[in-house]
Structure formats: C-alpha cells, structure tokens
Design an enzyme around this catalytic site. Structure first.
Site, mmCIF file in Angstrom:
data_model
loop_
_atom_site.group_PDB
_atom_site.id
_atom_site.type_symbol
_atom_site.label_atom_id
_atom_site.label_comp_id
_atom_site.label_asym_id
_atom_site.label_seq_id
_atom_site.Cartn_x
_atom_site.Cartn_y
_atom_site.Cartn_z
ATOM 1 N N CYS A 1 2.536 -2.775 -1.828
ATOM 2 C CA CYS A 1 1.279 -2.055 -2.062
ATOM 3 C C CYS A 1 1.415 -1.039 -3.201
ATOM 4 O O CYS A 1 1.451 -1.434 -4.355
ATOM 5 C CB CYS A 1 0.794 -1.440 -0.756
ATOM 6 N N ARG B 1 -6.039 -0.995 -8.701
ATOM 7 C CA ARG B 1 -5.891 -0.177 -7.486
ATOM 8 C C ARG B 1 -7.158 -0.193 -6.641
ATOM 9 O O ARG B 1 -8.260 -0.306 -7.161
ATOM 10 C CB ARG B 1 -5.569 1.269 -7.866
ATOM 11 N N ARG C 1 -6.072 0.006 1.978
ATOM 12 C CA ARG C 1 -6.587 0.414 0.656
ATOM 13 C C ARG C 1 -5.792 -0.313 -0.449
ATOM 14 O O ARG C 1 -5.217 0.292 -1.349
ATOM 15 C CB ARG C 1 -6.499 1.930 0.489
ATOM 16 N N HIS D 1 1.530 -4.865 3.660
ATOM 17 C CA HIS D 1 2.610 -4.037 4.218
ATOM 18 C C HIS D 1 3.473 -4.827 5.200
ATOM 19 O O HIS D 1 3.313 -4.675 6.425
ATOM 20 C CB HIS D 1 2.009 -2.833 4.946
ATOM 21 N N GLU E 1 6.358 -4.248 6.190
ATOM 22 C CA GLU E 1 7.189 -3.346 7.014
ATOM 23 C C GLU E 1 6.457 -2.869 8.264
ATOM 24 O O GLU E 1 7.066 -2.317 9.164
ATOM 25 C CB GLU E 1 7.661 -2.149 6.165
HETATM 26 N N1 GLN Z 1 -4.374 2.826 -2.779
HETATM 27 C C1 GLN Z 1 -2.983 3.113 -2.986
HETATM 28 C C2 GLN Z 1 -2.681 3.398 -4.460
HETATM 29 O O1 GLN Z 1 -3.507 3.156 -5.281
HETATM 30 C C3 GLN Z 1 -2.111 2.001 -2.476
HETATM 31 C C4 GLN Z 1 -2.330 1.842 -0.987
HETATM 32 C C5 GLN Z 1 -1.108 1.456 -0.205
HETATM 33 O O2 GLN Z 1 0.019 1.528 -0.673
HETATM 34 N N2 GLN Z 1 -1.348 1.102 1.020
HETATM 35 O O3 GLN Z 1 -1.625 3.865 -4.758
#
Ligand code: GLN
Length: 215
Positions: free
Chosen positions: A85, A103, A162, A195, A197
């Site tokens: 992420c 992002r 996100r 994710h 993990e």
């Molecule tokens: N929205 C975060 C970013 O732009 C990433 C989100 C995440 O790692 N779960 O850094």
C-alpha cells in the site's frame, strides 16, 4: 541468519513482524527482523518490507534520520523488497518499480473494503502449512478470512484501506481484482496495493524470505 529489515517510521508495522515470523516458521528458516528507523540501521539487511500507512507522513518522518535515502540506495543495489500500500506508493514514486500509481484512488477511508483477489507468485502455500497467527504484543490479530482463501490455488484475501491504484504497469502483473491490477513484480521487488500482513495468508512474506535466502 537472514536479516529482514522493516521500515518502522509509521503505519502497519507490527503486523508485518508477526507475518514475517509466521512465514519464517512455515519455511523452516531462521530470520532476524531488524527495525529500521535511521540510516545506520540499513547496513547488512538481506531484504526489506515497506509497510502501509500514510506515505506523506512516512516521508516527513524519514527526513530527520534520512532512512529513506539509504534504503533506496540499498534497494537499488539489489536486495528484495515487499512494499504494501503506502510502501507500494513509495516504490513507484522512487521509480524502483516500473509502474505508475495514484494515491487514494478507490476513494476515502470509508470506501475501504475486503474482497477475494487472485494472486500468482512463485511459492504457493497450502492451507495445511499455515501456522497459527497469534496476537502480537499490541494485541493485534489478523483477519479470519486468510485460512479459507489460502486453501484455494490462487485466491487471496485482499484488504484495501484507502488504497492506491496502479495507473500504468510496465512489469509483471501478479495480483488482480477483476480487471484491476493490485499487485506487480519487477525482478525481486513486489508492490501490492492491499495489506497481506493483516491476514494469515503469508505467501508474500514467504516470497520475500525465500528471495533473501536465494540472494
Ligand atoms: N492512502 C495512503 C497513502 O496515500 C495509503 C494507504 C495505506 O497504506 N493503507 O499513503
């Protein structure tokens, strides 16, 4: 002894520790997890995990001790890396992965979701091989959907918080959610927008440790 570095500036770090420990025991390989906070921590690591969180906060946190500039050099010199992420965002922004990323492209925090995705990386894992995932010292525990998903050939429990989206990919696609690319591999660098993990399917952590051993 294989030394796996884990960037500890911000975000979902402790869950990676637990996932790495579980993956190492599944593989029967002894590892040391080195927590990376400052540039001098980087020397001698065999592989590195860049966790998810907030990539802007991570960059700000890195400035004081210059962790990232040293880490980018180390990754450029060839150590394997798993970026999840926000970690994937950093790898793409640093041109360490041949892909472009946007992002927060699935929407705001409230638009975060879980769903089954398809993955295709070298070392598959059987459900029977999955070791129990205990609560870590912070009381965190993984989501339950891992064991079920790990029992299928390709299914993987995708947890998207996100999440970013890959907008251009010039390397191998290793994970998809319908037509969306959610994981890419560029040599010994993997970037995923979810994710792993947070589940107990440790395929990606097994991959990283195997790569570190084979260096
Ligand atoms: N929205 C975060 C970013 O732009 C990433 C989100 C995440 O790692 N779960 O850094």
């Amino acid at each position: 002894m294989v030394v796996i570095g884990l960037a500890m500036l911000q975000g979902a770090r402790h869950e990676h520790t637990e996932a790495l420990r579980g993956a190492a025991s599944e593989l029967g390989i002894e590892i040391t997890i080195r927590e990376l906070r400052k540039s001098s921590d980087v020397r001698g690591i065999d592989a590195v995990v860049l966790p998810g969180g907030e990539s802007t906060s991570m960059r700000i946190a890195s400035k004081f001790e210059e962790l990232y500039s040293h880490l980018w050099d180390e990754i450029s010199s060839g150590i394997p890396v798993l970026g999840t992420c926000a970690g994937a965002i950093l790898l793409c922004q640093e041109n360490l992965i041949s892909a472009k990323i946007q992002r927060n492209a699935f929407g705001r925090q409230i638009d975060s979701f879980e769903c089954q995705i398809e993955v295709n990386i070298g070392n598959r894992i059987d459900a029977a091989e999955i070791s129990p995932h205990v609560r870590d010292s912070f009381g965190h525990k993984p989501l339950d959907l891992g064991v079920k998903a790990a029992s299928s050939e390709q299914g993987f429990p995708g947890v998207f918080i996100r999440a970013p989206k890959f907008t251009q990919v010039a390397c191998e696609i290793i994970a998809t959610l319908d037509d969306e690319v959610v994981g890419v591999q560029d040599g010994n660098r993997i970037a995923v927008t979810f994710h792993p993990e947070l589940t107990n399917d440790r395929r990606f952590h097994r991959w990283l440790i195997s790569e570190a051993v084979n260096e």
